[in-house]
Design a protein around this motif. Structure first.
Motif, short mmCIF file in Angstrom:
data_model
loop_
_atom_site.label_atom_id
_atom_site.label_comp_id
_atom_site.label_asym_id
_atom_site.label_seq_id
_atom_site.Cartn_x
_atom_site.Cartn_y
_atom_site.Cartn_z
N GLY A 37 40.55 28.98 51.31
CA GLY A 37 40.55 27.56 50.96
C GLY A 37 41.05 27.26 49.56
N HIS A 38 41.54 28.28 48.87
CA HIS A 38 42.06 28.09 47.51
C HIS A 38 43.21 27.09 47.51
N ILE A 39 43.34 26.32 46.44
CA ILE A 39 44.46 25.37 46.36
C ILE A 39 45.79 26.13 46.26
N PRO A 40 46.89 25.53 46.77
CA PRO A 40 48.18 26.21 46.70
C PRO A 40 48.57 26.55 45.26
N LEU A 41 49.19 27.71 45.11
CA LEU A 41 49.49 28.24 43.77
C LEU A 41 50.61 29.25 43.88
N VAL A 42 51.49 29.26 42.89
CA VAL A 42 52.47 30.34 42.77
C VAL A 42 52.34 30.89 41.36
N ALA A 43 52.26 32.22 41.23
CA ALA A 43 52.08 32.80 39.89
C ALA A 43 52.82 34.13 39.80
N PRO A 44 53.46 34.39 38.64
CA PRO A 44 54.06 35.71 38.45
C PRO A 44 52.98 36.75 38.21
N LEU A 45 53.19 37.94 38.76
CA LEU A 45 52.19 39.00 38.64
C LEU A 45 52.57 40.00 37.56
N ALA A 46 51.56 40.59 36.96
CA ALA A 46 51.75 41.70 36.02
C ALA A 46 51.70 43.01 36.79
N ILE A 47 52.04 44.13 36.13
CA ILE A 47 51.79 45.45 36.71
C ILE A 47 50.27 45.59 36.77
N GLY A 48 49.73 45.83 37.95
CA GLY A 48 48.27 45.90 38.05
C GLY A 48 47.82 46.24 39.46
N VAL A 49 46.54 46.04 39.68
CA VAL A 49 45.97 46.39 40.98
C VAL A 49 45.57 45.12 41.72
N VAL A 50 45.74 45.14 43.03
CA VAL A 50 45.22 44.06 43.88
C VAL A 50 43.98 44.62 44.56
N ARG A 51 42.85 43.93 44.40
CA ARG A 51 41.60 44.36 45.04
C ARG A 51 41.32 43.42 46.20
N LEU A 52 41.04 44.01 47.35
CA LEU A 52 40.88 43.22 48.57
C LEU A 52 39.52 43.51 49.18
N LYS A 53 38.66 42.49 49.21
CA LYS A 53 37.30 42.70 49.73
C LYS A 53 37.31 42.55 51.25
N LYS A 54 36.88 43.63 51.91
CA LYS A 54 36.91 43.63 53.37
C LYS A 54 35.78 42.77 53.94
N PRO A 55 36.02 42.09 55.09
CA PRO A 55 34.97 41.22 55.65
C PRO A 55 33.72 41.99 56.07
N GLY A 56 32.57 41.43 55.75
CA GLY A 56 31.29 42.00 56.18
C GLY A 56 31.00 43.38 55.63
N SER A 57 31.56 43.72 54.48
CA SER A 57 31.39 45.06 53.93
C SER A 57 31.46 44.98 52.41
N LYS A 58 30.89 45.98 51.76
CA LYS A 58 31.00 45.99 50.29
C LYS A 58 32.29 46.70 49.87
N GLU A 59 32.97 47.29 50.85
CA GLU A 59 34.17 48.07 50.53
C GLU A 59 35.35 47.20 50.12
N GLN A 60 36.20 47.79 49.29
CA GLN A 60 37.44 47.10 48.90
C GLN A 60 38.62 48.02 49.16
N ASP A 61 39.77 47.41 49.48
CA ASP A 61 41.03 48.15 49.50
C ASP A 61 41.70 47.91 48.16
N PHE A 62 42.49 48.92 47.71
CA PHE A 62 43.19 48.79 46.44
C PHE A 62 44.67 49.02 46.66
N VAL A 63 45.49 48.13 46.10
CA VAL A 63 46.94 48.27 46.18
C VAL A 63 47.51 48.16 44.76
#
Ligand code: ATP
Length: 137
Positions: A37-63
């Motif tokens: 539900g986040h408002i629309p946005l476009v942003a340039p990214l830095a070199i870094g990590v994307v953390r993705l919280k999996k549904p119904g779990s405390k686990e995260q994926d990292f990219v």
């Protein structure tokens, strides 16, 4: 818990696609946390990590991503990255070699030279990949 669809895409093809509860990443302007539900946005990214919280779990994926753009719509996040690797796909030896090569080049170049900046960015990519494999985020 609501979810948001995330796609990480590179010039070599898609790297990650999933429904997640939250996306956290590093824009050039700073850390960004995106919920469904986040408002629309476009942003340039830095070199870094994307953390993705999996549904119904405390686990995260990292990219690991090496810059690019983030596009947010209320139900979808798209990351267009120059390069991106899931943590489990990162070749640690290769990243260590890239880090050493970059550090050596930085010693040989003058700080104001374009080759110094190039080596600095290569170093950042390598350090970021190593951090992702070690869960040091
Ligand atoms: P290298 O000098 O090792 O090529 P680099 O930072 O210059 O590193 P990039 O130009 O960012 O590499 O990426 C080129 C391609 O290689 C991309 O597809 C990227 O995902 C992949 N890649 C780079 N380093 C690694 C790594 N350590 N493990 C897995 N894939 C990698």
């Amino acid at each position: 818990m609501k979810t948001i669809k995330v796609s990480v895409v590179t010039p070599n093809g898609p790297v990650y696609e999933s429904e997640v509860e939250m996306v956290s990443t590093k824009a050039q302007s700073g850390e960004l946390g995106i919920l469904p539900g986040h408002i629309p946005l476009v942003a340039p990214l830095a070199i870094g990590v994307v953390r993705l919280k999996k549904p119904g779990s405390k686990e995260q994926d990292f990219v690991a991503v090496s810059g690019g753009f983030l596009e947010v719509r209320p139900d979808q996040v798209t990351i267009l990255a120059q390069s991106a690797e899931k943590a489990e796909d990162i070749d640690v030896e290769r990243a260590l070699r890239a880090k050493e090569r970059a550090e050596q080049r930085m010693k040989e170049q003058k700080v104001e030279d374009i080759d110094f900046r190039r080596a600095e960015l290569a170093l950042q990519r390598a350090v970021n990949r190593l951090a992702v494999t070690q869960g040091k985020m």
